[in-house]
Design a protein around this motif. Structure first.
Motif, mmCIF file in Angstrom:
data_model
loop_
_atom_site.group_PDB
_atom_site.id
_atom_site.type_symbol
_atom_site.label_atom_id
_atom_site.label_comp_id
_atom_site.label_asym_id
_atom_site.label_seq_id
_atom_site.Cartn_x
_atom_site.Cartn_y
_atom_site.Cartn_z
ATOM 1 N N ARG A 5 0.720 -0.870 -0.211
ATOM 2 C CA ARG A 5 0.050 0.037 -0.008
ATOM 3 C C ARG A 5 0.412 1.764 0.252
ATOM 4 N N ALA A 6 2.307 1.526 0.478
ATOM 5 C CA ALA A 6 2.932 2.481 1.004
ATOM 6 C C ALA A 6 3.063 2.316 -0.412
ATOM 7 N N VAL A 7 3.529 1.430 -1.169
ATOM 8 C CA VAL A 7 4.473 1.376 -2.266
ATOM 9 C C VAL A 7 3.381 1.540 -3.307
ATOM 10 N N LEU A 8 2.113 2.029 -3.810
ATOM 11 C CA LEU A 8 1.170 2.028 -4.381
ATOM 12 C C LEU A 8 0.617 3.658 -4.373
ATOM 13 N N PRO A 50 12.655 -1.080 -5.989
ATOM 14 C CA PRO A 50 13.254 -0.187 -5.657
ATOM 15 C C PRO A 50 12.694 0.664 -3.752
ATOM 16 N N ALA A 51 11.992 1.404 -3.798
ATOM 17 C CA ALA A 51 10.982 1.493 -2.995
ATOM 18 C C ALA A 51 10.509 1.259 -2.004
ATOM 19 N N ARG A 56 10.870 -1.192 3.513
ATOM 20 C CA ARG A 56 10.891 -2.694 4.381
ATOM 21 C C ARG A 56 11.885 -1.819 5.645
ATOM 22 N N LYS A 57 13.129 -1.106 5.093
ATOM 23 C CA LYS A 57 14.014 -0.567 5.883
ATOM 24 C C LYS A 57 13.198 0.235 6.451
ATOM 25 N N LEU A 58 12.691 1.028 6.499
ATOM 26 C CA LEU A 58 11.562 1.643 7.635
ATOM 27 C C LEU A 58 11.014 1.327 8.454
ATOM 28 N N GLY A 59 10.650 0.076 8.583
ATOM 29 C CA GLY A 59 10.063 -0.423 9.020
ATOM 30 C C GLY A 59 8.599 -1.002 8.611
ATOM 31 N N LEU A 60 7.934 -0.886 8.087
ATOM 32 C CA LEU A 60 6.552 -1.237 7.183
ATOM 33 C C LEU A 60 6.516 -3.000 7.099
ATOM 34 N N THR A 65 2.021 -11.879 0.940
ATOM 35 C CA THR A 65 0.617 -12.487 0.222
ATOM 36 C C THR A 65 2.019 -12.391 -1.185
ATOM 37 N N ALA A 66 3.250 -11.723 -1.323
ATOM 38 C CA ALA A 66 4.314 -11.819 -2.085
ATOM 39 C C ALA A 66 5.608 -11.266 -1.387
ATOM 40 N N LYS A 67 6.563 -12.125 -2.073
ATOM 41 C CA LYS A 67 7.576 -11.513 -1.080
ATOM 42 C C LYS A 67 8.564 -10.782 -2.899
ATOM 43 N N ALA A 68 9.216 -9.592 -2.619
ATOM 44 C CA ALA A 68 10.185 -9.346 -3.460
ATOM 45 C C ALA A 68 11.321 -8.773 -3.075
#
Length: 68
Positions: A5-8, A50-51, A56-60, A65-68
């Motif tokens: 959701r953050a990426v979107l 990249p986003a 993820r590094k920021l803790g989200l 459902t999917a791992k990238a």
């Protein structure tokens, strides 16, 4: 908020910013919009975003459902 959701949300904000820059600053900012679209397109096929890595590094957290 999950990483997906953050990426979107981030992509939507970046597109809106690029449209505003194109409209009010210079038509050449259309290339920023093209870059965003190409990044989203390659991410759909490779799973590399990249986003998402930054979020993820920021803790989200992933929604599981999917791992990238």
């Amino acid at each position: 908020m999950t990483v997906d959701r953050a990426v979107l949300a981030f992509a939507g904000v970046m597109v809106l910013i690029s449209v505003l820059l194109t409209t009010f600053i210079s038509p050449l900012f259309i290339w920023f919009t093209v870059f965003i679209a190409l990044n989203m397109f390659q991410s759909a096929f490779t799973g590399l975003c990249p986003a998402a890595m930054v979020f993820r590094k920021l803790g989200l957290k992933d929604d599981g459902t999917a791992k990238a």
